[in-house]
Motif scaffolding. Structure first.
Motif, PDB file in Angstrom:
ATOM      1  N   ALA A 118      24.348  28.770  12.832  1.00 32.78           N
ATOM      2  CA  ALA A 118      24.832  30.076  13.262  1.00 32.78           C
ATOM      3  C   ALA A 118      24.987  30.099  14.775  1.00 32.78           C
ATOM      4  CB  ALA A 118      23.877  31.186  12.820  1.00 32.78           C
ATOM      5  N   PHE A 119      26.026  30.799  15.216  1.00 37.55           N
ATOM      6  CA  PHE A 119      26.244  31.067  16.626  1.00 37.55           C
ATOM      7  C   PHE A 119      26.037  32.555  16.882  1.00 37.55           C
ATOM      8  CE2 PHE A 119      28.931  27.218  16.200  1.00 37.55           C
ATOM      9  CZ  PHE A 119      28.392  26.457  17.227  1.00 37.55           C
ATOM     10  N   VAL A 120      25.499  32.875  18.036  1.00 33.12           N
ATOM     11  CA  VAL A 120      25.281  34.268  18.451  1.00 33.12           C
ATOM     12  C   VAL A 120      26.299  34.619  19.527  1.00 33.12           C
ATOM     13  CG1 VAL A 120      23.623  35.917  19.395  1.00 33.12           C
ATOM     14  CG2 VAL A 120      22.814  34.011  17.981  1.00 33.12           C
ATOM     15  N   GLY A 141      33.224  27.289   9.501  1.00 26.26           N
ATOM     16  CA  GLY A 141      32.273  26.206   9.694  1.00 26.26           C
ATOM     17  C   GLY A 141      30.895  26.621  10.150  1.00 26.26           C
ATOM     18  N   ALA A 142      30.702  27.883  10.490  1.00 25.90           N
ATOM     19  CA  ALA A 142      29.387  28.354  10.936  1.00 25.90           C
ATOM     20  C   ALA A 142      29.264  29.840  10.634  1.00 25.90           C
ATOM     21  CB  ALA A 142      29.211  28.104  12.431  1.00 25.90           C
ATOM     22  N   HIS A 143      28.035  30.308  10.604  1.00 21.25           N
ATOM     23  CA  HIS A 143      27.786  31.747  10.553  1.00 21.25           C
ATOM     24  C   HIS A 143      27.873  32.301  11.976  1.00 21.25           C
ATOM     25  CE1 HIS A 143      26.546  31.275   6.434  1.00 21.25           C
ATOM     26  NE2 HIS A 143      25.515  30.511   6.755  1.00 21.25           N
ATOM     27  N   TRP A 144      28.114  33.616  12.069  1.00 27.01           N
ATOM     28  CA  TRP A 144      28.205  34.267  13.366  1.00 27.01           C
ATOM     29  C   TRP A 144      27.336  35.516  13.361  1.00 27.01           C
ATOM     30  CZ3 TRP A 144      30.764  32.140  17.474  1.00 27.01           C
ATOM     31  CH2 TRP A 144      31.452  30.958  17.171  1.00 27.01           C
ATOM     32  N   PRO A 181      26.288  26.893   4.431  1.00 33.44           N
ATOM     33  CA  PRO A 181      26.465  26.277   5.755  1.00 33.44           C
ATOM     34  C   PRO A 181      27.092  27.205   6.784  1.00 33.44           C
ATOM     35  CG  PRO A 181      27.249  24.825   4.011  1.00 33.44           C
ATOM     36  CD  PRO A 181      27.013  26.154   3.382  1.00 33.44           C
ATOM     37  N   GLY A 182      27.971  28.106   6.363  1.00 41.72           N
ATOM     38  CA  GLY A 182      28.656  28.982   7.301  1.00 41.72           C
ATOM     39  C   GLY A 182      29.560  29.948   6.570  1.00 41.72           C
ATOM     40  N   GLY A 183      30.318  30.721   7.355  1.00 38.60           N
ATOM     41  CA  GLY A 183      31.314  31.601   6.773  1.00 38.60           C
ATOM     42  C   GLY A 183      30.971  33.072   6.757  1.00 38.60           C
ATOM     43  N   LYS A 184      29.750  33.437   7.173  1.00 34.84           N
ATOM     44  CA  LYS A 184      29.361  34.841   7.159  1.00 34.84           C
ATOM     45  C   LYS A 184      29.223  35.380   8.581  1.00 34.84           C
ATOM     46  CE  LYS A 184      27.052  34.537   2.684  1.00 34.84           C
ATOM     47  NZ  LYS A 184      28.165  35.252   2.004  1.00 34.84           N
TER      48      LYS A 184
END
Length: 241
Positions: A118-120, A141-144, A181-184
């Motif tokens: 996740a990225f902030v 490719g990542a959560h945010w 893995p990601g996408g949210k």
């Protein structure tokens, strides 16, 4: 931390790796409040990742090594907060612009395609997300984790290109970030802080009061290194070690 057991057939939670990127020019109390809020909401370590000169905005006011040094001072003694220098190190190896999608690919190469990452970012950054390099790949490719900022609340109307990008990705379930893995895109609800790095740099250059907006060790570093046009001021003594 999270509680409760997984439902039958649900994906088992995995270790979530969280990265809070930014220029941190300089790091201030608002940045740290967001990092701590993310740490508590997600129950995991938050890696603060200072950016190299970002391609989508003007160059930072302080050199990379100064910004990273201020981050080290800011998080000293704070559990669950760490500094990740990978973007600065990559920039030092190449003169090419530093893009978040390159960082994501580097993280995927290290941790694997199935690792939750996740990225902030702040809500103000989300408003300009469509202008980032390969935004679709970043979202897939990542959560945010999106933190509200004064003047950029998420209740405001998002630009249509951004609204289309995040459509169907919003979640209120922090636990869900551990099972894929990601996408949210998770909205971080936390107290808003009025300070911004831009305002702090302006205050320093203008000789106005500013040191109360940063950790004392960071304020001391700015004065000692003469960053942002700082002039000597009376600072509180350094806390005992």
């Amino acid at each position: 931390m999270f509680s409760g057991s997984a439902q039958p057939g649900a994906a088992l939670p995995k270790r979530l790796r969280v990265f809070y990127g930014g220029t941190f020019d300089p790091v201030h109390n608002g940045h740290l409040a967001i990092a701590r809020a993310v740490r508590e909401a997600l129950g995991t370590t938050v890696w603060l990742m200072p950016a190299a000169d970002p391609p989508h905005r003007e160059a930072p006011g302080a050199k990379a090594e100064d910004r990273a040094a201020m981050l080290d001072l800011a998080i000293e003694g704070q559990a669950g907060l760490r500094v990740d220098r990978r973007e600065l190190e990559r920039s030092a190896r190449s003169d090419a612009p530093s893009y978040t999608v390159d960082t994501l690919r580097e993280l995927r190469a290290k941790f694997g395609e199935d690792a939750p990452i996740a990225f902030v970012i702040g809500a103000d950054s989300l408003h300009g997300f469509a202008g980032w390099r390969e935004p679709e790949a970043l979202l897939a490719g990542a959560h945010w984790v999106v933190a509200e900022r004064p003047g950029s609340a998420l209740d405001e109307h998002l630009p249509p290109p951004v609204a289309r990008l995040v459509a169907g990705r919003w979640t209120l379930d922090a636990h869900a970030l551990r099972t894929t893995p990601g996408g949210k895109v998770l909205r971080l609800r936390q107290p808003l802080h009025p300070e911004s790095a831009t305002q702090i740099r302006r205050r320093i250059a203008a000789g106005e009061t500013w040191h109360h907006l940063l950790p004392p060790a960071v304020a001391r570093c700015i004065v000692e290194r003469g960053l942002y046009g700082a002039t000597p001021i009376v600072l509180p003594p350094a806390p005992p070690r």
